[in-house]
Enzyme design. Sequence first.
Site, mmCIF file in Angstrom:
data_model
loop_
_atom_site.group_PDB
_atom_site.id
_atom_site.type_symbol
_atom_site.label_atom_id
_atom_site.label_comp_id
_atom_site.label_asym_id
_atom_site.label_seq_id
_atom_site.Cartn_x
_atom_site.Cartn_y
_atom_site.Cartn_z
ATOM 1 N N ASN A 86 0.844 -1.188 0.000
ATOM 2 C CA ASN A 86 0.000 0.000 0.000
ATOM 3 C C ASN A 86 0.879 1.237 0.000
ATOM 4 O OD1 ASN A 86 -2.424 -1.490 0.194
ATOM 5 N ND2 ASN A 86 -2.162 -1.703 2.406
ATOM 6 N N GLU A 94 -1.107 2.685 6.339
ATOM 7 C CA GLU A 94 -1.288 3.154 7.723
ATOM 8 C C GLU A 94 0.037 3.384 8.426
ATOM 9 O OE1 GLU A 94 -3.732 0.204 9.549
ATOM 10 O OE2 GLU A 94 -5.479 0.679 8.316
ATOM 11 N N HIS A 99 6.482 -1.461 3.472
ATOM 12 C CA HIS A 99 6.299 -2.873 3.823
ATOM 13 C C HIS A 99 5.490 -3.587 2.764
ATOM 14 C CE1 HIS A 99 3.072 -0.501 5.680
ATOM 15 N NE2 HIS A 99 2.271 -1.532 5.444
HETATM 16 P P1 5GP Z 1 -0.693 -0.768 5.879
HETATM 17 O O1 5GP Z 1 -2.156 -0.447 5.954
HETATM 18 O O2 5GP Z 1 0.170 0.396 6.327
HETATM 19 O O3 5GP Z 1 -0.275 -1.317 4.550
HETATM 20 O O4 5GP Z 1 -0.475 -1.966 6.880
HETATM 21 C C1 5GP Z 1 0.055 -1.810 8.160
HETATM 22 C C2 5GP Z 1 -0.033 -3.145 8.862
HETATM 23 O O5 5GP Z 1 0.749 -3.088 10.019
HETATM 24 C C3 5GP Z 1 -1.456 -3.522 9.294
HETATM 25 O O6 5GP Z 1 -1.823 -4.767 8.699
HETATM 26 C C4 5GP Z 1 -1.341 -3.631 10.815
HETATM 27 O O7 5GP Z 1 -2.123 -4.668 11.364
HETATM 28 C C5 5GP Z 1 0.149 -3.845 11.031
HETATM 29 N N1 5GP Z 1 0.650 -3.334 12.303
HETATM 30 C C6 5GP Z 1 0.404 -2.109 12.825
HETATM 31 N N2 5GP Z 1 1.035 -1.973 14.002
HETATM 32 C C7 5GP Z 1 1.692 -3.143 14.223
HETATM 33 C C8 5GP Z 1 2.529 -3.603 15.292
HETATM 34 O O8 5GP Z 1 2.783 -2.918 16.282
HETATM 35 N N3 5GP Z 1 3.036 -4.851 15.167
HETATM 36 C C9 5GP Z 1 2.759 -5.638 14.089
HETATM 37 N N4 5GP Z 1 3.317 -6.853 14.074
HETATM 38 N N5 5GP Z 1 1.991 -5.244 13.058
HETATM 39 C C10 5GP Z 1 1.456 -4.004 13.132
#
Ligand code: 5GP
Length: 118
Positions: A86, A94, A99
Amino acid sequence: MSTIFERIIDGEAPATIVYQDDLVTAFKDINPIAPVHILIVPNKAIPSVQEVEAEDEAMLGRMFTVARKIAEEQGLAERGYRLIVNCGDEGGQEVYHLHMHLLGGKSLGPMLDRKFRL
Ligand code: 5GP
């Protein structure tokens, strides 16, 4: 400002790390949306795809080879899986540390729900 992912990479915040080398770290997503949901992140703090540079190409390639390795370890090689990156607000990002999501272990259906189509 550092993100939670930097603290995980540095071992300062808890996570289930499944792989780590000189370029990337992979750990289980804290809020999984599939039986296998692993995040593959560069050790270097790059906020998003919009900030990647040519000098990052080795790391970007490593993200894919590590995704393949983890997919094999998780028994997904034959079944198939999905990789998602994303980018930015409308891309649904987010956490502003680049990642790749590795998702699998169930049928994931079409790439996007119909409600997101034009
Ligand atoms: P995005 O929406 O940015 O592509 O995905 C961020 C991801 O990071 C989400 O799936 C969320 O569940 C994960 N995430 C957010 N905070 C943490 C954390 O403290 N530890 C882990 N292992 N995953 C996290």
